[in-house]
Motif scaffolding. Structure first.
Motif, PDB file in Angstrom:
ATOM      1  N   ALA A 163     -17.673  39.582 -14.583  1.00  0.00           N
ATOM      2  CA  ALA A 163     -18.591  39.743 -13.455  1.00  0.00           C
ATOM      3  C   ALA A 163     -20.013  39.338 -13.846  1.00  0.00           C
ATOM      4  CB  ALA A 163     -18.566  41.186 -12.960  1.00  0.00           C
ATOM      5  N   LEU A 164     -20.439  39.751 -15.031  1.00  0.00           N
ATOM      6  CA  LEU A 164     -21.776  39.389 -15.512  1.00  0.00           C
ATOM      7  C   LEU A 164     -21.913  37.876 -15.664  1.00  0.00           C
ATOM      8  CD1 LEU A 164     -22.443  42.087 -18.278  1.00  0.00           C
ATOM      9  CD2 LEU A 164     -23.725  41.808 -16.147  1.00  0.00           C
ATOM     10  N   ARG A 165     -20.892  37.247 -16.202  1.00  0.00           N
ATOM     11  CA  ARG A 165     -20.964  35.802 -16.431  1.00  0.00           C
ATOM     12  C   ARG A 165     -20.892  35.025 -15.118  1.00  0.00           C
ATOM     13  NH1 ARG A 165     -17.570  35.524 -22.234  1.00  0.00           N
ATOM     14  NH2 ARG A 165     -19.041  36.938 -23.285  1.00  0.00           N
ATOM     15  N   MET A 166     -20.147  35.554 -14.161  1.00  0.00           N
ATOM     16  CA  MET A 166     -20.118  34.928 -12.841  1.00  0.00           C
ATOM     17  C   MET A 166     -21.491  35.057 -12.178  1.00  0.00           C
ATOM     18  SD  MET A 166     -17.699  35.862  -9.568  1.00  0.00           S
ATOM     19  CE  MET A 166     -16.227  35.753 -10.573  1.00  0.00           C
ATOM     20  N   LYS A 167     -22.096  36.224 -12.319  1.00  0.00           N
ATOM     21  CA  LYS A 167     -23.423  36.472 -11.738  1.00  0.00           C
ATOM     22  C   LYS A 167     -24.461  35.541 -12.361  1.00  0.00           C
ATOM     23  CE  LYS A 167     -26.866  40.224 -11.582  1.00  0.00           C
ATOM     24  NZ  LYS A 167     -27.702  39.741 -12.701  1.00  0.00           N
ATOM     25  N   LYS A 168     -24.359  35.332 -13.676  1.00  0.00           N
ATOM     26  CA  LYS A 168     -25.318  34.475 -14.368  1.00  0.00           C
ATOM     27  C   LYS A 168     -25.179  33.023 -13.920  1.00  0.00           C
ATOM     28  CE  LYS A 168     -27.014  33.357 -19.016  1.00  0.00           C
ATOM     29  NZ  LYS A 168     -26.824  33.596 -20.471  1.00  0.00           N
ATOM     30  N   GLU A 169     -23.927  32.601 -13.701  1.00  0.00           N
ATOM     31  CA  GLU A 169     -23.686  31.218 -13.301  1.00  0.00           C
ATOM     32  C   GLU A 169     -24.103  30.968 -11.855  1.00  0.00           C
ATOM     33  OE1 GLU A 169     -19.585  30.477 -14.042  1.00  0.00           O
ATOM     34  OE2 GLU A 169     -19.771  30.675 -16.224  1.00  0.00           O
ATOM     35  N   ASN A 170     -23.886  31.976 -11.007  1.00  0.00           N
ATOM     36  CA  ASN A 170     -24.188  31.772  -9.585  1.00  0.00           C
ATOM     37  C   ASN A 170     -24.480  33.107  -8.918  1.00  0.00           C
ATOM     38  OD1 ASN A 170     -24.341  31.085  -6.896  1.00  0.00           O
ATOM     39  ND2 ASN A 170     -22.480  29.832  -6.885  1.00  0.00           N
ATOM     40  N   GLU A 171     -25.760  33.425  -8.788  1.00  0.00           N
ATOM     41  CA  GLU A 171     -26.144  34.715  -8.211  1.00  0.00           C
ATOM     42  C   GLU A 171     -25.776  34.799  -6.731  1.00  0.00           C
ATOM     43  OE1 GLU A 171     -30.012  36.127  -8.955  1.00  0.00           O
ATOM     44  OE2 GLU A 171     -29.846  35.995 -11.132  1.00  0.00           O
ATOM     45  N   ASN A 172     -25.524  33.660  -6.100  1.00  0.00           N
ATOM     46  CA  ASN A 172     -25.100  33.688  -4.698  1.00  0.00           C
ATOM     47  C   ASN A 172     -23.684  34.222  -4.561  1.00  0.00           C
ATOM     48  OD1 ASN A 172     -27.513  32.616  -3.722  1.00  0.00           O
ATOM     49  ND2 ASN A 172     -26.838  30.510  -4.158  1.00  0.00           N
ATOM     50  N   GLU A 173     -22.891  34.104  -5.649  1.00  0.00           N
ATOM     51  CA  GLU A 173     -21.514  34.595  -5.607  1.00  0.00           C
ATOM     52  C   GLU A 173     -21.431  36.083  -5.917  1.00  0.00           C
ATOM     53  OE1 GLU A 173     -18.406  32.602  -7.659  1.00  0.00           O
ATOM     54  OE2 GLU A 173     -19.119  30.608  -7.130  1.00  0.00           O
ATOM     55  N   LEU A 174     -22.287  36.564  -6.821  1.00  0.00           N
ATOM     56  CA  LEU A 174     -22.216  37.966  -7.234  1.00  0.00           C
ATOM     57  C   LEU A 174     -23.629  38.482  -7.502  1.00  0.00           C
ATOM     58  CD1 LEU A 174     -19.893  40.046  -7.968  1.00  0.00           C
ATOM     59  CD2 LEU A 174     -20.503  39.584 -10.336  1.00  0.00           C
ATOM     60  N   GLU A 211     -26.535  41.834  -8.090  1.00  0.00           N
ATOM     61  CA  GLU A 211     -26.659  43.099  -8.813  1.00  0.00           C
ATOM     62  C   GLU A 211     -26.000  44.227  -8.029  1.00  0.00           C
ATOM     63  OE1 GLU A 211     -28.102  44.923 -12.342  1.00  0.00           O
ATOM     64  OE2 GLU A 211     -28.311  42.834 -11.731  1.00  0.00           O
ATOM     65  N   GLU A 212     -26.161  44.205  -6.745  1.00  0.00           N
ATOM     66  CA  GLU A 212     -25.554  45.243  -5.907  1.00  0.00           C
ATOM     67  C   GLU A 212     -24.027  45.143  -5.939  1.00  0.00           C
ATOM     68  OE1 GLU A 212     -25.044  48.517  -3.760  1.00  0.00           O
ATOM     69  OE2 GLU A 212     -26.955  47.807  -4.581  1.00  0.00           O
ATOM     70  N   ASP A 213     -23.499  43.947  -5.981  1.00  0.00           N
ATOM     71  CA  ASP A 213     -22.048  43.763  -6.101  1.00  0.00           C
ATOM     72  C   ASP A 213     -21.539  44.378  -7.405  1.00  0.00           C
ATOM     73  OD1 ASP A 213     -21.816  42.365  -3.705  1.00  0.00           O
ATOM     74  OD2 ASP A 213     -22.215  40.430  -4.673  1.00  0.00           O
ATOM     75  N   LEU A 214     -22.322  44.202  -8.477  1.00  0.00           N
ATOM     76  CA  LEU A 214     -21.951  44.750  -9.779  1.00  0.00           C
ATOM     77  C   LEU A 214     -21.900  46.276  -9.725  1.00  0.00           C
ATOM     78  CD1 LEU A 214     -21.252  43.567 -12.543  1.00  0.00           C
ATOM     79  CD2 LEU A 214     -23.657  43.817 -13.189  1.00  0.00           C
ATOM     80  N   ARG A 215     -22.899  46.865  -9.094  1.00  0.00           N
ATOM     81  CA  ARG A 215     -22.914  48.334  -8.941  1.00  0.00           C
ATOM     82  C   ARG A 215     -21.716  48.804  -8.125  1.00  0.00           C
ATOM     83  NH1 ARG A 215     -28.757  47.855  -9.161  1.00  0.00           N
ATOM     84  NH2 ARG A 215     -28.847  47.158  -6.991  1.00  0.00           N
ATOM     85  N   LEU A 216     -21.400  48.050  -7.070  1.00  0.00           N
ATOM     86  CA  LEU A 216     -20.268  48.418  -6.215  1.00  0.00           C
ATOM     87  C   LEU A 216     -18.956  48.319  -6.989  1.00  0.00           C
ATOM     88  CD1 LEU A 216     -19.281  49.201  -3.390  1.00  0.00           C
ATOM     89  CD2 LEU A 216     -19.162  46.760  -2.840  1.00  0.00           C
TER      90      LEU A 216
END
Length: 332
Positions: free
Chosen positions: A278-289, A291-296
């Motif tokens: 999830a962290l690596r997906m967020k880093k590559e594309n914040e539109n996909e994931l 910070e709030e998605d990570l908390r959820l």
């Protein structure tokens, strides 16, 4: 050993620490595998303690083999608590289970850590600062319980006896299992052997142990340990982690993140959520994931936690399911 690119980077660990501290976590412990093998451990601890100075505990769990050498750097980096895993005080048994010499180094590490914290604290309470964790197995180390307890007589060390738990590849079987109540009985017997017939009669508590020998102490909120102290005047404490015979699932608030980044909401459950991915997906594309998605994602994992022992119901149920990692890949 796992490939390096499968493990969480320091940056990813720090991002997860931020996430959990913001959610209210006050205690962080780095485990392993073996945390002392991480070359950047002191730097990582320093980053955590600097950014989150209000943590009540920043600790490690270690086998202690190289702890003495690294201790000064770790303490100056903000290390506040140390758990040392040690299952025997006999050199031959130590070699048998670890496949190496090193018992004297581990015992020295315990003394060095105690001395360092005593110097650092200058007379303030040492309670909980240094813990020795011992997994008890019938026919292996159940005759050493009182020897371990003796460590608490003159040292501000907490010795914790842990019921043997089933994990993948650890050969768990009920014949070698020693329950909390059996440990208390063994301690009473071994104490009486040390007394060589001297009077040790006292008032028995609900566990059938002589309270003139072991006093039941008050456990902390959400504590996983049942605490005692050796009477009349031990400096440290003796604890029992009773996960199998008297589980504490209803008050357990521990969360684990494995070295490869999977969130485990229960030590005994097989369900895992990859926060690394999830962290690596967020880093590559914040539109996909976001910070709030990570908390959820974390919230939903916690909400899905099973009520008792990862949904297996008993130690035999955990063994029969055989769907968990080895403990070395979870972290102590």
């Amino acid at each position: 050993l796992q490939k390096q690119d499968k493990l969480l980077t320091d940056e990813e660990i720090l991002e997860l620490v931020d996430l959990f501290v913001e959610a209210g976590v006050k205690k962080i412990r780095l485990t392993g595998g073996e945390p002392l093998l991480r070359p950047s451990l002191a730097t990582l601890l320093n980053s955590i303690s600097t950014k989150h100075p209000h943590l009540t505990s920043l600790g490690i769990t270690t086998n202690g083999l190289t702890l003495s050498k690294q201790l000064p750097d770790l303490l100056s980096s903000g290390l506040t608590h140390v758990n040392i895993s040690l299952d025997t005080l006999h050199s031959d048994k130590f070699v048998h289970i670890t496949r190496r010499n090193g018992l004297e180094r581990v015992l020295k590490a315990i003394d060095d850590t105690v001395d360092a914290y005593q110097q650092q604290l200058g007379g303030r309470s040492m309670q909980g600062k240094v813990k020795v964790n011992c997994v008890v197995m019938k026919g292996f180390n159940d005759n050493e319980l009182y020897d371990f307890v003796n460590l608490t007589k003159n040292k501000p060390v907490d010795v914790r006896f842990i019921e043997w738990m089933p994990f993948a590849q650890n050969g768990w079987n009920n014949d070698k299992f020693v329950s909390y109540k059996d440990m208390l009985t063994l301690l009473q017997e071994q104490h009486e052997e040390h007394l060589s017939g001297n009077d040790s009669s006292g008032v028995n508590n609900e566990n059938g142990i002589d309270t003139s020998i072991f006093k039941r102490e008050t456990d902390g909120a959400n504590d996983t340990t049942k605490w005692y102290s050796l009477q009349p005047s031990s400096v440290g404490r003796v604890g029992f982690i009773t996960s199998m015979s008297q589980h504490f699932c209803n008050t357990c608030n521990r969360l684990r993140i494995t070295a490869d980044g999977n969130l485990k909401v229960c030590l005994f459950g097989s369900d895992e959520v990859s926060l690394r991915d999830a962290l690596r997906m967020k880093k590559e594309n914040e539109n996909e994931l976001s910070e709030e998605d990570l908390r959820l994602l974390v919230h939903m994992a916690v909400r899905g936690k099973k009520a008792v022992l990862g949904g297996h119901g008993s130690s035999q149920g955990i063994k029969d399911a055989d769907d968990n990692r080895p403990m070395t890949l979870i972290g102590g």
